[in-house]
Scaffold this motif. Structure first.
Motif, PDB file in Angstrom:
ATOM      1  N   LEU A  95     115.873  44.026  23.498  1.00  0.00           N
ATOM      2  CA  LEU A  95     116.505  43.349  24.627  1.00  0.00           C
ATOM      3  C   LEU A  95     116.578  44.257  25.847  1.00  0.00           C
ATOM      4  CD1 LEU A  95     117.811  40.625  25.322  1.00  0.00           C
ATOM      5  CD2 LEU A  95     120.029  41.609  24.693  1.00  0.00           C
ATOM      6  N   TRP A  96     116.645  45.560  25.631  1.00  0.00           N
ATOM      7  CA  TRP A  96     116.711  46.505  26.749  1.00  0.00           C
ATOM      8  C   TRP A  96     115.380  46.652  27.468  1.00  0.00           C
ATOM      9  CZ3 TRP A  96     120.808  47.950  29.217  1.00  0.00           C
ATOM     10  CH2 TRP A  96     122.035  47.967  28.563  1.00  0.00           C
ATOM     11  N   VAL A  97     114.362  45.978  26.962  1.00  0.00           N
ATOM     12  CA  VAL A  97     113.086  45.887  27.675  1.00  0.00           C
ATOM     13  C   VAL A  97     112.931  44.511  28.310  1.00  0.00           C
ATOM     14  CG1 VAL A  97     110.575  46.016  27.475  1.00  0.00           C
ATOM     15  CG2 VAL A  97     112.001  47.581  26.163  1.00  0.00           C
ATOM     16  N   GLY A 165      99.711  50.106  30.130  1.00  0.00           N
ATOM     17  CA  GLY A 165     100.573  49.438  29.165  1.00  0.00           C
ATOM     18  C   GLY A 165     101.577  50.399  28.583  1.00  0.00           C
ATOM     19  N   GLY A 166     102.464  49.868  27.738  1.00  0.00           N
ATOM     20  CA  GLY A 166     103.483  50.688  27.106  1.00  0.00           C
ATOM     21  C   GLY A 166     104.736  50.809  27.959  1.00  0.00           C
ATOM     22  N   PHE A 167     105.763  51.347  27.352  1.00  0.00           N
ATOM     23  CA  PHE A 167     107.049  51.536  28.030  1.00  0.00           C
ATOM     24  C   PHE A 167     107.566  52.925  27.688  1.00  0.00           C
ATOM     25  CE2 PHE A 167     111.751  50.965  28.128  1.00  0.00           C
ATOM     26  CZ  PHE A 167     111.862  50.741  29.492  1.00  0.00           C
ATOM     27  N   VAL A 168     107.885  53.718  28.715  1.00  0.00           N
ATOM     28  CA  VAL A 168     108.271  55.116  28.502  1.00  0.00           C
ATOM     29  C   VAL A 168     109.672  55.257  27.946  1.00  0.00           C
ATOM     30  CG1 VAL A 168     106.725  55.924  30.322  1.00  0.00           C
ATOM     31  CG2 VAL A 168     109.087  55.359  30.897  1.00  0.00           C
ATOM     32  N   GLY A 169     110.516  54.227  28.123  1.00  0.00           N
ATOM     33  CA  GLY A 169     111.899  54.299  27.649  1.00  0.00           C
ATOM     34  C   GLY A 169     112.849  54.679  28.771  1.00  0.00           C
ATOM     35  N   TRP A 170     114.072  54.157  28.679  1.00  0.00           N
ATOM     36  CA  TRP A 170     115.061  54.425  29.726  1.00  0.00           C
ATOM     37  C   TRP A 170     115.594  55.844  29.661  1.00  0.00           C
ATOM     38  CZ3 TRP A 170     114.712  51.122  33.387  1.00  0.00           C
ATOM     39  CH2 TRP A 170     114.426  49.772  33.124  1.00  0.00           C
ATOM     40  N   ASP A 171     115.376  56.536  28.549  1.00  0.00           N
ATOM     41  CA  ASP A 171     115.823  57.919  28.467  1.00  0.00           C
ATOM     42  C   ASP A 171     115.045  58.834  29.394  1.00  0.00           C
ATOM     43  OD1 ASP A 171     113.582  57.365  26.886  1.00  0.00           O
ATOM     44  OD2 ASP A 171     113.936  59.117  25.612  1.00  0.00           O
ATOM     45  N   ALA A 254     108.000  35.491  28.247  1.00  0.00           N
ATOM     46  CA  ALA A 254     107.181  36.653  28.582  1.00  0.00           C
ATOM     47  C   ALA A 254     106.362  37.158  27.396  1.00  0.00           C
ATOM     48  CB  ALA A 254     108.073  37.786  29.101  1.00  0.00           C
ATOM     49  N   ILE A 255     106.146  36.303  26.392  1.00  0.00           N
ATOM     50  CA  ILE A 255     105.450  36.758  25.189  1.00  0.00           C
ATOM     51  C   ILE A 255     104.043  37.239  25.523  1.00  0.00           C
ATOM     52  CG2 ILE A 255     104.538  36.020  22.960  1.00  0.00           C
ATOM     53  CD1 ILE A 255     106.873  34.146  22.677  1.00  0.00           C
ATOM     54  N   PHE A 261     100.628  43.985  28.082  1.00  0.00           N
ATOM     55  CA  PHE A 261     101.043  45.337  28.474  1.00  0.00           C
ATOM     56  C   PHE A 261     101.633  46.143  27.310  1.00  0.00           C
ATOM     57  CE2 PHE A 261     101.044  43.107  32.551  1.00  0.00           C
ATOM     58  CZ  PHE A 261     100.411  44.028  33.371  1.00  0.00           C
ATOM     59  N   PHE A 262     101.581  45.597  26.101  1.00  0.00           N
ATOM     60  CA  PHE A 262     102.088  46.297  24.905  1.00  0.00           C
ATOM     61  C   PHE A 262     103.540  46.752  25.096  1.00  0.00           C
ATOM     62  CE2 PHE A 262      97.481  46.890  24.869  1.00  0.00           C
ATOM     63  CZ  PHE A 262      97.169  46.399  23.621  1.00  0.00           C
ATOM     64  N   LEU A 263     104.366  45.862  25.607  1.00  0.00           N
ATOM     65  CA  LEU A 263     105.771  46.183  25.826  1.00  0.00           C
ATOM     66  C   LEU A 263     106.582  45.859  24.572  1.00  0.00           C
ATOM     67  CD1 LEU A 263     106.324  44.772  29.427  1.00  0.00           C
ATOM     68  CD2 LEU A 263     105.996  47.147  28.762  1.00  0.00           C
ATOM     69  N   PRO A 264     107.454  46.752  24.146  1.00  0.00           N
ATOM     70  CA  PRO A 264     108.261  46.499  22.940  1.00  0.00           C
ATOM     71  C   PRO A 264     109.462  45.613  23.241  1.00  0.00           C
ATOM     72  CG  PRO A 264     108.776  48.652  23.818  1.00  0.00           C
ATOM     73  CD  PRO A 264     107.685  48.099  24.697  1.00  0.00           C
ATOM     74  N   GLY A 265     109.193  44.380  23.679  1.00  0.00           N
ATOM     75  CA  GLY A 265     110.257  43.449  24.025  1.00  0.00           C
ATOM     76  C   GLY A 265     110.428  42.364  22.987  1.00  0.00           C
TER      77      GLY A 265
END
Length: 315
Positions: A95-97, A165-171, A254-255, A261-265
């Motif tokens: 959900l945070w994505v 693609g991908g998501f680096v993370g909010w950290d 947004a599936i 974009f290979f997002l972990p959502g």
């Protein structure tokens, strides 16, 4: 107002109850058994039966439905068949994505739509209006996954301004996270911004023909002053309603973009769960998305009633 809100709340509860029944039984009638799928075609019947008992699949569908709904009411979505982890934790991580992506896309679509819609309405029938309407028609007609692939080709592969693609993370920081979501957000925002711009133009044109706008002009306001002081404000009521509906769509729809974009959502989680026959994950995530859509519609109805007293008078 209270009576209207209670009626809308009752409608929300009934909608959720019907939605839970439809989601559960539609998914449950899908061919294939999760336990057999997980163990493979050569699994022994007693092994399959033991796994079905472990997963809670050996009880009736009615009992499974009641267990599922009861768990959701307490915040427990169950345990994933495939990953053997809490679905609540999986949803929280994804959900945070998905939620920031939906908010980012809605912000971009609003920034696109409001100036475009106002500009087109102020120049009705002129080349500027026709240009904006042509661009919005193109934005509505072209699928967002095509926009996504074009953005990757131009800005990720050729210019190398963004990752493909991908998501680096909010950290890694707010800027790094938003940078990862920029291309997906633009892909989602362009079609929605085109729709919103057309709604803004249509609503504003209706307002410009009202008597109070002619009165404002008669009192000495220029066309531009009357447009901004009186027209835009009154034209926002239907536009805000559409924005609420769009947020629901952006969160739940947004599936394909998350796959591109290979997002972990949440959308990618649903896709993976369907592929692995992880039915309880599919049911829980879809139910959560349906709840978000119904809740946003409920809040939009309340906001609309607060602005327009005529709705409260009809109840």
């Amino acid at each position: 107002m209270l009576r209207y809100a209670l009626k809308r709340l009752l409608s929300l509860i009934l909608s959720l109850a019907v939605a839970s029944l439809v989601i559960f039984f539609v998914i449950e009638v899908a061919p294939g058994d999760p336990a057999s799928f997980m163990l493979g075609i050569n699994a022994q019947p007693d092994t399959v039966a033991a796994l079905r008992a472990e997963l809670g699949l050996d009880v009736s569908k009615t009992q499974r439905y009641l267990n599922w709904v009861g768990g959701m009411l307490t915040g427990d979505f169950g345990t994933s068949y495939t990953y053997r982890t809490s679905i609540t934790e999986m949803i929280g991580q994804r959900l945070w994505v998905s939620l920031p992506l939906a908010l980012y896309a809605l912000t971009l679509s609003t920034l696109i739509a409001f100036p475009a819609g106002i500009y087109a309405a102020a120049r009705r029938g002129k080349p500027g209006d026709m240009a904006v309407m042509g661009a919005t028609q193109l934005g509505i007609a072209v699928p967002n996954f095509w926009f996504a692939m074009m953005l990757v080709l131009i800005f990720a592969i050729n210019l190398r301004w963004f990752g493909a693609g991908g998501f680096v993370g909010w950290d890694k920081g707010l800027w790094a996270g938003l940078h990862s979501l920029t291309l997906p957000a633009i892909s989602l925002a362009l079609p929605q911004g085109a729709i919103l711009a057309r709604v803004m133009r249509s609503s504003l044109l209706d307002i410009l023909g009202e008597d109070f706008m002619r009165t404002a002009r008669a009192k000495g306001l220029s066309r531009r002053q009357a447009l901004w002081r009186h027209g835009v404000r009154n034209a926002l009521i239907p536009v805000l309603t559409i924005m609420g509906l769009q947020f629901s769509f952006l969160l739940a729809g947004a599936i394909i973009i998350e796959q591109v974009f290979f997002l972990p959502g949440l959308g990618r989680l649903v896709f993976q769960a369907i592929s692995s026959r992880d039915l309880i994950v599919v049911e829980s995530v879809v139910m959560l998305l349906v709840f978000a859509v119904i809740l946003v519609n409920f809040l939009v109805d309340l906001a609309y009633a607060a602005v327009d007293p005529r709705l409260r008078a009809r109840t």
